[in-house]
Design an enzyme around this catalytic site. Structure first.
Site, PDB file in Angstrom:
ATOM      1  N   HIS A 105      81.911 -13.703  35.669  1.00  0.00           N
ATOM      2  CA  HIS A 105      81.823 -15.158  35.514  1.00  0.00           C
ATOM      3  C   HIS A 105      81.614 -15.847  36.857  1.00  0.00           C
ATOM      4  O   HIS A 105      82.088 -15.379  37.895  1.00  0.00           O
ATOM      5  CB  HIS A 105      83.039 -15.728  34.776  1.00  0.00           C
ATOM      6  CG  HIS A 105      84.354 -15.558  35.459  1.00  0.00           C
ATOM      7  ND1 HIS A 105      84.875 -16.491  36.330  1.00  0.00           N
ATOM      8  CD2 HIS A 105      85.282 -14.577  35.380  1.00  0.00           C
ATOM      9  CE1 HIS A 105      86.067 -16.094  36.747  1.00  0.00           C
ATOM     10  NE2 HIS A 105      86.336 -14.921  36.196  1.00  0.00           N
ATOM     11  N   ASP A 134      87.672 -13.594  42.132  1.00  0.00           N
ATOM     12  CA  ASP A 134      87.671 -14.046  40.745  1.00  0.00           C
ATOM     13  C   ASP A 134      86.651 -15.169  40.550  1.00  0.00           C
ATOM     14  O   ASP A 134      87.016 -16.322  40.604  1.00  0.00           O
ATOM     15  CB  ASP A 134      89.081 -14.501  40.374  1.00  0.00           C
ATOM     16  CG  ASP A 134      89.274 -14.691  38.888  1.00  0.00           C
ATOM     17  OD1 ASP A 134      88.433 -14.215  38.110  1.00  0.00           O
ATOM     18  OD2 ASP A 134      90.273 -15.313  38.515  1.00  0.00           O
ATOM     19  N   GLU A 166      84.725 -19.100  32.098  1.00  0.00           N
ATOM     20  CA  GLU A 166      85.802 -18.174  31.756  1.00  0.00           C
ATOM     21  C   GLU A 166      87.175 -18.737  32.088  1.00  0.00           C
ATOM     22  O   GLU A 166      88.151 -18.509  31.366  1.00  0.00           O
ATOM     23  CB  GLU A 166      85.573 -16.847  32.498  1.00  0.00           C
ATOM     24  CG  GLU A 166      86.497 -15.710  32.070  1.00  0.00           C
ATOM     25  CD  GLU A 166      87.780 -15.626  32.879  1.00  0.00           C
ATOM     26  OE1 GLU A 166      88.668 -14.832  32.501  1.00  0.00           O
ATOM     27  OE2 GLU A 166      87.912 -16.360  33.890  1.00  0.00           O
ATOM     28  N   GLU A 167      87.264 -19.488  33.176  1.00  0.00           N
ATOM     29  CA  GLU A 167      88.564 -19.983  33.634  1.00  0.00           C
ATOM     30  C   GLU A 167      89.185 -20.999  32.686  1.00  0.00           C
ATOM     31  O   GLU A 167      90.375 -21.300  32.789  1.00  0.00           O
ATOM     32  CB  GLU A 167      88.435 -20.581  35.039  1.00  0.00           C
ATOM     33  CG  GLU A 167      88.067 -19.579  36.131  1.00  0.00           C
ATOM     34  CD  GLU A 167      89.153 -18.572  36.427  1.00  0.00           C
ATOM     35  OE1 GLU A 167      90.218 -18.624  35.777  1.00  0.00           O
ATOM     36  OE2 GLU A 167      88.941 -17.708  37.301  1.00  0.00           O
ATOM     37  N   GLU A 191      86.047  -8.209  36.223  1.00  0.00           N
ATOM     38  CA  GLU A 191      87.154  -8.959  36.796  1.00  0.00           C
ATOM     39  C   GLU A 191      87.694  -8.188  38.003  1.00  0.00           C
ATOM     40  O   GLU A 191      87.408  -6.991  38.161  1.00  0.00           O
ATOM     41  CB  GLU A 191      88.254  -9.148  35.755  1.00  0.00           C
ATOM     42  CG  GLU A 191      87.937 -10.199  34.705  1.00  0.00           C
ATOM     43  CD  GLU A 191      88.029 -11.612  35.259  1.00  0.00           C
ATOM     44  OE1 GLU A 191      89.108 -12.037  35.703  1.00  0.00           O
ATOM     45  OE2 GLU A 191      86.982 -12.297  35.237  1.00  0.00           O
ATOM     46  N   HIS A 374      93.383 -17.048  42.630  1.00  0.00           N
ATOM     47  CA  HIS A 374      93.678 -18.447  42.294  1.00  0.00           C
ATOM     48  C   HIS A 374      94.491 -19.148  43.377  1.00  0.00           C
ATOM     49  O   HIS A 374      95.055 -20.214  43.121  1.00  0.00           O
ATOM     50  CB  HIS A 374      94.408 -18.572  40.948  1.00  0.00           C
ATOM     51  CG  HIS A 374      93.556 -18.238  39.764  1.00  0.00           C
ATOM     52  ND1 HIS A 374      93.938 -18.543  38.467  1.00  0.00           N
ATOM     53  CD2 HIS A 374      92.354 -17.648  39.660  1.00  0.00           C
ATOM     54  CE1 HIS A 374      93.006 -18.133  37.631  1.00  0.00           C
ATOM     55  NE2 HIS A 374      92.030 -17.587  38.335  1.00  0.00           N
TER      56      HIS A 374
END
Length: 404
Positions: A105, A134, A166-167, A191, A374
């Site tokens: 993604h 990510d 995706e998030e 991922e 993140h």
């Protein structure tokens, strides 16, 4: 009988010896790809592509598309509405049996301006930047592995899907994911690789509880009792609903966002709250949904209105013998390099769950190894690029040939 057993043992040992032999030409290609992977990764990381930044998402997509076209991919783009940006599908046709889906993604969790504030950099053995793991690392790994396999045609079809949202649950890509999944025999989700050099073999499902409370405004100092405090009612609901989790079933419910009012001297007439929900079994979504309706009926502030619902995101990806079999094959391939994979379950949700739910064998966590996902310290282990490229390319070779 002893002779038969000895013969079988010899065959097993011969197979083990063969399995442990590294493909030196392929490994050399992985090493050659490393600087190119880092260069492309840096370009992508330096573009803001938060889930709601359509311009940035399409800019990352343009970089990926240019590389995939050079490799002979047939490119299709489609709107991710209601999400931003355009999903990208690149298809490669071969002459073999296996149909392989690679998924990554383009969106990150970071706000606009983050790439400028924290641009791509390498310090020692680690590379840093927003979304480096990510999942921009996953995108460049797919491209790098395809470059390594130029000239390899022993597959029926390889498809690369790059998702824009995706998030936030892939709601703008879900139908496309499910459609593509059913057209393939196996899926490799790119991922991030886990910090202990791990793959992901099981994931929790995800959801959100959204609560909206309406009250009545009043002057906080003069006529507070004439108001109906939405903030206080929201706080009451959050407290009583904070017990929705179930440790025995690995269900977690965490309230993460609460908003109310904009002036300290006004009783607020509105409040909202959100909670993150993670479940290991799908039935827990049903239980949580029933319980929030039942429990939220117990009000603290009379005449307030509470609207609450569960928004389901990704389904769980439970442990499976089919996934275990692919993971074992990956483990054997990694052993060719003298390396050992860890196999992990995680509370994080991802597109792998949608693919698995569509009935397609799926292995996850095949991106670059790193950590701090993140966060402002998100990093990629530079030395993991070569072995991870080798692993992905070898898996594509084996499943392209129709491995079962």
């Amino acid at each position: 009988m002893k002779k038969v057993a000895a013969a079988l043992a010899a065959l097993v040992l011969a197979h083990a010896s063969q399995a442990a032999e590294v493909d030196k030409p392929l490994l050399a290609k992985a090493e050659k790809q490393k600087p190119e992977v880092l260069k492309l990764l840096g370009r992508m990381v330096n573009i803001d592509s938060g889930t709601f930044n359509g311009k940035g998402l399409d800019a990352v997509g343009a970089l990926a598309t240019a590389e995939l076209k050079k490799l002979g991919g047939r490119i299709e783009t489609s709107s991710a509405a209601p999400a931003a940006g355009h999903n990208i599908v690149a298809t490669f046709s071969g002459k073999g049996k296996g149909r392989i889906l690679l998924v990554a993604h383009m969106d990150t969790v970071f706000a606009d301006g983050t790439a400028k504030a924290r641009p791509f950099r390498i310090e020692g053995s680690r590379a840093y930047g927003p979304g480096i793991m990510d999942d921009k690392g996953g995108i460049v790994m797919a491209i790098g592995a395809l470059k390594m396999l130029q000239g390899f045609k022993d597959y029926a079809k390889i498809t690369v899907l790059l998702n824009t949202n995706e998030e936030t649950g892939s709601h703008g890509t879900r139908a496309l994911i499910e459609k593509l999944a059913k057209e393939h025999d196996v899926a490799f989700n790119l991922e991030p690789g886990r910090s202990a050099d791990g793959l992901v073999i099981a994931r929790k499902g995800s959801g959100e509880i959204e609560m909206d409370v309406k009250g009545k405004a009043a002057h906080a100092g003069v006529a507070a009792k004439e108001g109906r405090n939405a903030a206080l009612e929201a706080a009451h609901q959050v407290l009583q609903l904070s017990k929705l989790g179930d440790d025995a079933k690995q269900t977690t419910v965490n309230w993460t966002v609460i908003k109310s009012g904009d002036r300290s001297n006004v009783i607020p007439d509105h409040a909202s709250a959100q909670a993150d929900v993670r479940v290991a079994v799908a039935e827990e979504f049903d239980r949580v949904e029933h319980d929030i309706e039942r429990i939220s009926a117990q009000r603290l502030i009379p005449e307030t209105q509470v609207a609450i619902h569960l928004r389901r995101g990704f389904p769980p990806m439970p442990a499976s013998p089919i996934t275990d079999a692919i993971a074992q094959r990956a483990t054997d391939i990694y052993a060719e390099l003298g390396r050992k994979l860890t196999l992990e379950s995680t509370g994080g949700a991802a597109d792998a769950s949608l693919i698995f739910a569509a009935g397609v064998p799926t292995l996850d966590g095949l991106g670059i190894v790193g950590g701090g996902i993140h966060t402002a310290e998100e990093y990629a282990e530079v030395d993991s690029i070569v072995p991870r490229l080798y692993l992905l390319a070898r898996l594509m070779q084996e499943y392209g040939r129709g491995a079962q």
